[in-house]
Design a protein around this motif. Structure first.
Motif, PDB file in Angstrom:
ATOM      1  N   MET A   1      37.877  40.276 -12.420  1.00  0.00           N
ATOM      2  CA  MET A   1      37.494  40.747 -13.006  1.00  0.00           C
ATOM      3  C   MET A   1      38.183  40.508 -14.143  1.00  0.00           C
ATOM      4  SD  MET A   1      37.861  45.414 -12.804  1.00  0.00           S
ATOM      5  CE  MET A   1      38.062  45.351 -11.108  1.00  0.00           C
ATOM      6  N   LEU A   2      36.835  40.514 -15.981  1.00  0.00           N
ATOM      7  CA  LEU A   2      37.234  40.672 -16.848  1.00  0.00           C
ATOM      8  C   LEU A   2      37.510  41.031 -17.647  1.00  0.00           C
ATOM      9  CD1 LEU A   2      35.118  36.879 -17.354  1.00  0.00           C
ATOM     10  CD2 LEU A   2      37.469  37.044 -16.501  1.00  0.00           C
ATOM     11  N   ALA A   3      38.224  41.171 -18.847  1.00  0.00           N
ATOM     12  CA  ALA A   3      37.543  42.265 -19.704  1.00  0.00           C
ATOM     13  C   ALA A   3      38.046  41.298 -21.539  1.00  0.00           C
ATOM     14  CB  ALA A   3      39.631  43.294 -19.721  1.00  0.00           C
ATOM     15  N   SER A   4      37.340  42.271 -21.819  1.00  0.00           N
ATOM     16  CA  SER A   4      37.275  42.146 -23.646  1.00  0.00           C
ATOM     17  C   SER A   4      39.239  42.232 -24.600  1.00  0.00           C
ATOM     18  CB  SER A   4      36.536  42.731 -24.007  1.00  0.00           C
ATOM     19  OG  SER A   4      36.796  44.072 -24.096  1.00  0.00           O
ATOM     20  N   ALA A   5      39.661  43.465 -24.043  1.00  0.00           N
ATOM     21  CA  ALA A   5      40.946  43.509 -23.971  1.00  0.00           C
ATOM     22  C   ALA A   5      41.533  44.419 -23.038  1.00  0.00           C
ATOM     23  CB  ALA A   5      40.976  43.813 -25.990  1.00  0.00           C
ATOM     24  N   ARG A   6      42.904  45.268 -23.609  1.00  0.00           N
ATOM     25  CA  ARG A   6      43.081  46.143 -22.156  1.00  0.00           C
ATOM     26  C   ARG A   6      42.593  47.303 -22.953  1.00  0.00           C
ATOM     27  NH1 ARG A   6      49.044  47.786 -21.021  1.00  0.00           N
ATOM     28  NH2 ARG A   6      48.185  49.171 -20.050  1.00  0.00           N
ATOM     29  N   ASN A   7      42.072  48.116 -21.832  1.00  0.00           N
ATOM     30  CA  ASN A   7      41.352  49.345 -21.769  1.00  0.00           C
ATOM     31  C   ASN A   7      39.621  49.058 -22.321  1.00  0.00           C
ATOM     32  OD1 ASN A   7      42.953  51.175 -20.194  1.00  0.00           O
ATOM     33  ND2 ASN A   7      43.942  51.225 -22.140  1.00  0.00           N
ATOM     34  N   GLY A   8      39.345  47.220 -22.078  1.00  0.00           N
ATOM     35  CA  GLY A   8      37.909  47.385 -22.844  1.00  0.00           C
ATOM     36  C   GLY A   8      36.950  47.411 -22.169  1.00  0.00           C
ATOM     37  N   LEU A  10      34.691  45.699 -18.968  1.00  0.00           N
ATOM     38  CA  LEU A  10      34.798  45.100 -17.868  1.00  0.00           C
ATOM     39  C   LEU A  10      33.613  44.719 -17.616  1.00  0.00           C
ATOM     40  CD1 LEU A  10      37.168  48.140 -16.595  1.00  0.00           C
ATOM     41  CD2 LEU A  10      37.844  45.561 -17.344  1.00  0.00           C
ATOM     42  N   TYR A  11      33.927  43.412 -16.765  1.00  0.00           N
ATOM     43  CA  TYR A  11      33.091  42.215 -16.177  1.00  0.00           C
ATOM     44  C   TYR A  11      33.204  42.165 -14.747  1.00  0.00           C
ATOM     45  CZ  TYR A  11      30.624  38.607 -15.109  1.00  0.00           C
ATOM     46  OH  TYR A  11      29.510  37.276 -14.546  1.00  0.00           O
ATOM     47  N   VAL A  12      32.524  42.326 -13.672  1.00  0.00           N
ATOM     48  CA  VAL A  12      32.945  42.621 -12.067  1.00  0.00           C
ATOM     49  C   VAL A  12      31.822  41.032 -11.620  1.00  0.00           C
ATOM     50  CG1 VAL A  12      33.169  43.165 -10.544  1.00  0.00           C
ATOM     51  CG2 VAL A  12      34.189  44.502 -11.886  1.00  0.00           C
ATOM     52  N   GLY A  13      32.684  39.631 -11.543  1.00  0.00           N
ATOM     53  CA  GLY A  13      32.079  38.548 -10.636  1.00  0.00           C
ATOM     54  C   GLY A  13      32.292  37.885  -9.758  1.00  0.00           C
ATOM     55  N   VAL A  14      31.015  37.465  -9.354  1.00  0.00           N
ATOM     56  CA  VAL A  14      32.155  36.623  -8.238  1.00  0.00           C
ATOM     57  C   VAL A  14      31.249  35.254  -8.299  1.00  0.00           C
ATOM     58  CG1 VAL A  14      30.181  36.863  -6.455  1.00  0.00           C
ATOM     59  CG2 VAL A  14      31.713  36.478  -5.567  1.00  0.00           C
ATOM     60  N   ASP A  31      24.751  32.023 -22.476  1.00  0.00           N
ATOM     61  CA  ASP A  31      25.009  33.239 -23.664  1.00  0.00           C
ATOM     62  C   ASP A  31      24.067  34.924 -22.643  1.00  0.00           C
ATOM     63  OD1 ASP A  31      24.909  32.162 -25.953  1.00  0.00           O
ATOM     64  OD2 ASP A  31      22.664  32.005 -25.537  1.00  0.00           O
ATOM     65  N   GLY A  32      25.164  35.764 -23.262  1.00  0.00           N
ATOM     66  CA  GLY A  32      24.718  36.714 -22.294  1.00  0.00           C
ATOM     67  C   GLY A  32      25.726  37.895 -22.092  1.00  0.00           C
ATOM     68  N   PHE A  33      25.914  38.795 -21.337  1.00  0.00           N
ATOM     69  CA  PHE A  33      26.716  39.801 -21.306  1.00  0.00           C
ATOM     70  C   PHE A  33      28.205  39.503 -22.143  1.00  0.00           C
ATOM     71  CE2 PHE A  33      29.567  43.515 -19.349  1.00  0.00           C
ATOM     72  CZ  PHE A  33      29.425  44.502 -19.893  1.00  0.00           C
ATOM     73  N   THR A  34      28.982  38.807 -21.198  1.00  0.00           N
ATOM     74  CA  THR A  34      30.149  38.689 -21.068  1.00  0.00           C
ATOM     75  C   THR A  34      30.650  37.944 -22.848  1.00  0.00           C
ATOM     76  OG1 THR A  34      30.217  36.558 -20.363  1.00  0.00           O
ATOM     77  CG2 THR A  34      31.036  38.120 -18.788  1.00  0.00           C
ATOM     78  N   ASP A  35      29.629  36.892 -23.188  1.00  0.00           N
ATOM     79  CA  ASP A  35      29.757  35.974 -24.722  1.00  0.00           C
ATOM     80  C   ASP A  35      29.411  37.250 -25.871  1.00  0.00           C
ATOM     81  OD1 ASP A  35      29.901  33.901 -26.477  1.00  0.00           O
ATOM     82  OD2 ASP A  35      27.413  34.719 -26.218  1.00  0.00           O
ATOM     83  N   ARG A  36      28.871  38.571 -25.360  1.00  0.00           N
ATOM     84  CA  ARG A  36      28.121  39.027 -26.528  1.00  0.00           C
ATOM     85  C   ARG A  36      29.033  40.655 -26.695  1.00  0.00           C
ATOM     86  NH1 ARG A  36      23.324  40.534 -24.755  1.00  0.00           N
ATOM     87  NH2 ARG A  36      24.115  41.192 -22.718  1.00  0.00           N
ATOM     88  N   TYR A  37      29.772  40.568 -25.662  1.00  0.00           N
ATOM     89  CA  TYR A  37      31.481  41.377 -25.776  1.00  0.00           C
ATOM     90  C   TYR A  37      32.116  41.133 -25.828  1.00  0.00           C
ATOM     91  CZ  TYR A  37      27.477  44.729 -25.412  1.00  0.00           C
ATOM     92  OH  TYR A  37      26.506  45.473 -25.181  1.00  0.00           O
ATOM     93  N   GLN A  38      32.613  39.142 -26.329  1.00  0.00           N
ATOM     94  CA  GLN A  38      34.329  38.719 -25.752  1.00  0.00           C
ATOM     95  C   GLN A  38      35.095  38.706 -24.937  1.00  0.00           C
ATOM     96  OE1 GLN A  38      34.562  36.233 -29.182  1.00  0.00           O
ATOM     97  NE2 GLN A  38      32.186  36.667 -28.450  1.00  0.00           N
ATOM     98  N   ILE A  39      34.111  39.197 -23.362  1.00  0.00           N
ATOM     99  CA  ILE A  39      34.885  39.193 -22.228  1.00  0.00           C
ATOM    100  C   ILE A  39      35.558  37.887 -21.951  1.00  0.00           C
ATOM    101  CG2 ILE A  39      34.689  39.775 -20.033  1.00  0.00           C
ATOM    102  CD1 ILE A  39      32.433  41.989 -21.471  1.00  0.00           C
ATOM    103  N   ALA A  40      36.589  37.636 -22.369  1.00  0.00           N
ATOM    104  CA  ALA A  40      37.446  36.658 -21.073  1.00  0.00           C
ATOM    105  C   ALA A  40      38.721  36.268 -20.887  1.00  0.00           C
ATOM    106  CB  ALA A  40      37.113  35.376 -22.357  1.00  0.00           C
TER     107      ALA A  40
END
Length: 98
Positions: A1-8, A10-14, A31-40
């Protein structure tokens, strides 16, 4: 599970290659959801012996409401530490961008 920040956001992947996949998110390789929302930030992960079980768990987690996901992260990673360094472990360096 990735997040943009604490309580930011979320992204769930496999993935079958956690190090490679997290590196791709961190370097905004696609490009996509995680890039757009800076989820890393890698805030939670689970390892499975086979992909079928991993995909099943991913599907269940995606159906969870946000509070359940936050609770799961908080139980195992209360400081929302980026677990990337833990995953790298003895490899010492991320994969090439190839």
């Amino acid at each position: 599970m990735l997040a943009s920040a604490r309580n930011g956001t979320l992204y769930v992947g496999v993935t079958s290659d956690l190090i490679q996949r997290v590196w791709q998110h961190k370097t905004h390789h696609f490009d996509g959801f995680t890039d757009r929302y800076q989820i890393a930030l890698l805030v939670h992960y689970e390892l499975f012996g086979d992909m079928e079980r991993a995909i099943s768990r991913e599907k269940r987690l995606k159906k969870w409401n946000r509070q359940w996901k936050l609770r799961l992260i908080e139980e195992r990673n209360p400081d929302w530490r980026d677990l990337w360094e833990d995953v790298l472990g003895s490899t010492g360096s991320p994969p090439s961008r190839g």
